[in-house]
Design an enzyme around this catalytic site. Structure first.
Site, PDB file in Angstrom:
ATOM      1  N   ASP A   1     -30.378  84.932   9.742  1.00  0.00           N
ATOM      2  CA  ASP A   1     -29.108  84.223   9.574  1.00  0.00           C
ATOM      3  C   ASP A   1     -28.261  85.046   8.608  1.00  0.00           C
ATOM      4  OD1 ASP A   1     -28.449  80.890   9.970  1.00  0.00           O
ATOM      5  OD2 ASP A   1     -27.113  82.103   8.731  1.00  0.00           O
TER       6      ASP A   1
ATOM      7  N   LYS B   1     -28.834  80.445   2.327  1.00  0.00           N
ATOM      8  CA  LYS B   1     -29.816  79.702   3.124  1.00  0.00           C
ATOM      9  C   LYS B   1     -31.126  80.498   3.251  1.00  0.00           C
ATOM     10  CE  LYS B   1     -28.549  77.355   6.967  1.00  0.00           C
ATOM     11  NZ  LYS B   1     -28.074  77.319   8.365  1.00  0.00           N
TER      12      LYS B   1
ATOM     13  N   PHE C   1     -33.892  70.431  24.065  1.00  0.00           N
ATOM     14  CA  PHE C   1     -33.739  68.976  24.231  1.00  0.00           C
ATOM     15  C   PHE C   1     -34.410  68.281  23.047  1.00  0.00           C
ATOM     16  CE2 PHE C   1     -33.871  70.856  28.522  1.00  0.00           C
ATOM     17  CZ  PHE C   1     -32.622  70.457  28.993  1.00  0.00           C
ATOM     18  N   LEU C   2     -34.168  68.807  21.851  1.00  0.00           N
ATOM     19  CA  LEU C   2     -34.849  68.294  20.661  1.00  0.00           C
ATOM     20  C   LEU C   2     -34.085  67.121  20.068  1.00  0.00           C
ATOM     21  CD1 LEU C   2     -35.407  71.767  18.929  1.00  0.00           C
ATOM     22  CD2 LEU C   2     -36.993  70.560  20.450  1.00  0.00           C
TER      23      LEU C   2
ATOM     24  N   ALA D   1     -28.734  48.649  23.000  1.00  0.00           N
ATOM     25  CA  ALA D   1     -27.338  48.420  22.603  1.00  0.00           C
ATOM     26  C   ALA D   1     -27.224  48.521  21.089  1.00  0.00           C
ATOM     27  CB  ALA D   1     -26.898  47.045  23.081  1.00  0.00           C
ATOM     28  N   GLY D   2     -26.065  48.886  20.606  1.00  0.00           N
ATOM     29  CA  GLY D   2     -25.888  49.029  19.163  1.00  0.00           C
ATOM     30  C   GLY D   2     -24.438  49.281  18.808  1.00  0.00           C
TER      31      GLY D   2
ATOM     32  N   CYS E   1     -24.833  66.064  18.398  1.00  0.00           N
ATOM     33  CA  CYS E   1     -24.885  66.508  19.805  1.00  0.00           C
ATOM     34  C   CYS E   1     -24.021  65.692  20.750  1.00  0.00           C
ATOM     35  CB  CYS E   1     -26.330  66.495  20.285  1.00  0.00           C
ATOM     36  SG  CYS E   1     -27.278  67.819  19.568  1.00  0.00           S
TER      37      CYS E   1
ATOM     38  N   LYS F   1     -20.078  65.722  20.396  1.00  0.00           N
ATOM     39  CA  LYS F   1     -19.550  67.078  20.571  1.00  0.00           C
ATOM     40  C   LYS F   1     -19.784  67.579  22.005  1.00  0.00           C
ATOM     41  CE  LYS F   1     -21.964  70.690  19.474  1.00  0.00           C
ATOM     42  NZ  LYS F   1     -22.590  71.919  19.210  1.00  0.00           N
TER      43      LYS F   1
ATOM     44  N   LYS G   1     -29.034  57.947  12.929  1.00  0.00           N
ATOM     45  CA  LYS G   1     -30.205  57.277  13.510  1.00  0.00           C
ATOM     46  C   LYS G   1     -31.334  57.401  12.487  1.00  0.00           C
ATOM     47  CE  LYS G   1     -32.351  61.089  15.927  1.00  0.00           C
ATOM     48  NZ  LYS G   1     -32.966  61.536  17.142  1.00  0.00           N
TER      49      LYS G   1
HETATM   50  C1  UDX Z   1     -29.806  64.244  21.391  1.00  0.00           C
HETATM   51  C2  UDX Z   1     -30.656  64.388  22.665  1.00  0.00           C
HETATM   52  O1  UDX Z   1     -31.507  63.252  22.798  1.00  0.00           O
HETATM   53  C3  UDX Z   1     -31.447  65.670  22.643  1.00  0.00           C
HETATM   54  O2  UDX Z   1     -32.161  65.821  23.860  1.00  0.00           O
HETATM   55  C4  UDX Z   1     -30.450  66.815  22.475  1.00  0.00           C
HETATM   56  O3  UDX Z   1     -31.050  68.036  22.532  1.00  0.00           O
HETATM   57  C5  UDX Z   1     -29.672  66.648  21.183  1.00  0.00           C
HETATM   58  O4  UDX Z   1     -29.000  65.390  21.224  1.00  0.00           O
HETATM   59  P1  UDX Z   1     -30.205  63.454  18.870  1.00  0.00           P
HETATM   60  O5  UDX Z   1     -28.741  63.614  18.703  1.00  0.00           O
HETATM   61  O6  UDX Z   1     -31.122  64.003  17.855  1.00  0.00           O
HETATM   62  O7  UDX Z   1     -30.692  64.085  20.284  1.00  0.00           O
HETATM   63  O8  UDX Z   1     -30.506  61.889  18.915  1.00  0.00           O
HETATM   64  P2  UDX Z   1     -30.890  60.789  19.988  1.00  0.00           P
HETATM   65  O9  UDX Z   1     -32.204  60.237  19.635  1.00  0.00           O
HETATM   66  O10 UDX Z   1     -30.700  61.260  21.366  1.00  0.00           O
HETATM   67  O11 UDX Z   1     -29.785  59.682  19.645  1.00  0.00           O
HETATM   68  C6  UDX Z   1     -28.398  59.959  19.715  1.00  0.00           C
HETATM   69  C7  UDX Z   1     -27.593  58.757  19.325  1.00  0.00           C
HETATM   70  O12 UDX Z   1     -27.681  57.746  20.311  1.00  0.00           O
HETATM   71  C8  UDX Z   1     -28.019  58.086  18.015  1.00  0.00           C
HETATM   72  O13 UDX Z   1     -26.853  57.745  17.270  1.00  0.00           O
HETATM   73  C9  UDX Z   1     -28.754  56.834  18.447  1.00  0.00           C
HETATM   74  O14 UDX Z   1     -28.671  55.804  17.491  1.00  0.00           O
HETATM   75  C10 UDX Z   1     -27.992  56.494  19.717  1.00  0.00           C
HETATM   76  N1  UDX Z   1     -28.785  55.714  20.674  1.00  0.00           N
HETATM   77  C11 UDX Z   1     -29.873  56.256  21.284  1.00  0.00           C
HETATM   78  C12 UDX Z   1     -28.400  54.409  20.996  1.00  0.00           C
HETATM   79  O15 UDX Z   1     -27.403  53.885  20.461  1.00  0.00           O
HETATM   80  N2  UDX Z   1     -29.133  53.708  21.920  1.00  0.00           N
HETATM   81  C13 UDX Z   1     -30.216  54.239  22.548  1.00  0.00           C
HETATM   82  O16 UDX Z   1     -30.818  53.543  23.366  1.00  0.00           O
HETATM   83  C14 UDX Z   1     -30.602  55.555  22.210  1.00  0.00           C
END
Ligand code: UDX
Length: 434
Positions: free
Chosen positions: A30, A35, A152-153, A252-253, A260, A263, A320
């Protein structure tokens, strides 16, 4: 294999540590000197369960090292992963300056055949541009391949997602690149989808957009549940048992956040527009997500009426659970909206309070634990579903609150149990119980 990862952010570090754990010799490079010197000292710049241990173990075994010498990292590797940031520009485009810069650097330093792999989330056709850039700036005629291998992390589960993926996607143009990458991933024993580069890039756009669509769909449905007096969790269960639909990502939330989905969705909408397609479905997904926070705020106002001088306890700030990431966290917009109405806010998060910036901090009181956030509050909001909030002592919570009102933005609790415990409990799409 000798692997270099250019870009030691979230994706780069997890990818580097995991490849080292699989027995490869990995260099994480990097240009951020601060960092890299911190990483060399053992300070990990992000919170991700298990990552620190993995980095320590593999640096000790000399399978993982950190450097600012990008040229050296290019020279020493057979496979180079591009994991530099691709932040969103004002117009929704992804900023690919970092990718272009690294591509030129690779071109200048390439000393033998390399497979250059896009790992960062990039717009479809970036592979084409990376190849063109390297061809333009490389003078020695050494052969190379460009490939796409999207990540897909999920934050908070990244190590597990890397080690036990549902699938691995590899976009290639040659048998040599295909064999190199299939070999690299062989120890994971996961299904591998081998395709062309553009299709691999599109799989990433499509997967994230589809997951975001599921979330917005269930959030829209939650609003209907509230109107008719149904329960969204039961509706999601009933839908989700259909294997064609699946229960995952139907919680739901208050909407999705993070680095990710928001964006990536913006970028895909912009790319589609440039390609001559108006992706209205995804625009609706984005709109529902934005207004979901307003829907939550309306619930608070319906109960508290005037917010000025009311005290509101907030549990959870990260976008999350199991992460300290607050990028695009719904909590920030909710706090700003409550402050604008004159509410006093007491907030607690197990992990990310230190990350809240000065502007948002103004008028915000951080608490040492969840109970402190309850003390003297007119209402308790659940904003992030951390596990520790699932096990609160509710008799204590009730005593501490000024009035027993919980508005749960993540549907963490059982409404019947909460009712029996004497709470006025409001969820998202749980009108049946209210
Ligand atoms: C996501 C993708 O899942 C991952 O595959 C990709 O590579 C990067 O983006 P991430 O952003 O880490 O991962 O979180 P994720 O667990 O997917 O949750 C994303 C958002 O959706 C969170 O704010 C979570 O609270 C929300 N969410 C997720 C919901 O509101 N309801 C759900 O049922 C699932």
């Amino acid at each position: 294999m000798h692997i270099s990862i250019i870009g030691s952010g979230y994706v780069g570090l997890v990818t580097g540590a995991c490849f080292a754990e699989l027995g490869n010799i990995v260099t994480c490079a990097d240009n951020d000197t601060k960092k890299i010197s911190e990483l060399k000292r053992g300070a990990i710049p992000i919170y991700e369960p298990g990552l620190k241990e993995l980095i320590f173990a593999n640096t000790r075994k000399k399978r993982l090292k950190f450097t600012t010498d990008i040229g050296g990292a290019v020279k020493s590797a057979e496979i180079i992963f591009l994991a530099v940031g691709t932040p969103a520009l004002e117009n929704g485009d992804a900023d690919l300056t970092g990718i272009e810069h690294v591509a030129r650097n690779i071109a200048i330093n390439m000393n033998s055949y390399k497979v250059i792999v896009e790992k960062s989330t990039v717009p479809v056709e970036t592979g084409k541009w990376v190849k063109h850039t390297i061809e333009t700036y490389h003078k020695r005629g050494i052969k190379f391949d460009v490939a796409s291998n999207p990540e897909f992390l999920k934050e908070g589960r990244a190590i597990n997602d890397f080690m036990h993926p549902d699938r691995i996607v590899i976009g290639v143009e040659s048998k040599k690149a295909r064999d190199t990458l299939v070999n690299l991933y062989k120890p994971l024993n996961a299904p591998i989808v081998v395709t062309d580069i553009k299709s691999a890039e599109l799989i990433k756009h499509a997967s994230n957009s589809f997951l975001a669509t599921k979330i917005s769909f269930i959030n829209a449905l939650a609003r209907i549940c509230d109107k008719v007096g149904a329960d969204i969790t039961e509706v999601a269960m009933g839908m989700g048992l259909d294997k064609r639909i699946g229960r995952a990502f139907l919680n739901a939330g208050i909407g999705y956040g993070g680095s990710c989905f928001p964006k990536d969705l913006d970028a895909f909408i912009t790319i589609s527009e440039k390609l001559g397609y108006n992706f209205e479905l995804l625009k609706a997904v984005r709109d529902i997500n934005e207004t979901q926070k307003d829907f939550f705020l309306e619930k608070i106002k319906e109960k508290l009426w005037i917010l000025k001088d009311k005290t509101i306890g907030i549990l959870g700030l990260s976008f999350k659970p199991d992460t300290d990431d607050i990028r695009n966290a719904p909590s920030i917009a909710i706090i700003e909206a409550l402050k604008a109405e004159g509410a006093k806010i007491k907030a607690y998060d197990p992990c990310c309070m230190a990350k809240i910036n000065k502007e948002v901090r103004k008028g915000l009181k951080f608490c040492k634990d969840a109970y402190e956030a309850c003390r003297g509050s007119d209402c308790l909001l659940i904003v992030t579903e951390w596990d520790e909030f699932k096990e609160l002592d509710f008799a204590k919570v009730k005593k501490l609150l000024k009035r027993p009102l919980i508005i749960d933005g993540r549907n963490v609790y059982d409404p019947q149990v909460m009712k029996k415990s004497g709470f006025n409990y409001i969820g998202i799409g749980r009108g049946k119980h209210e």
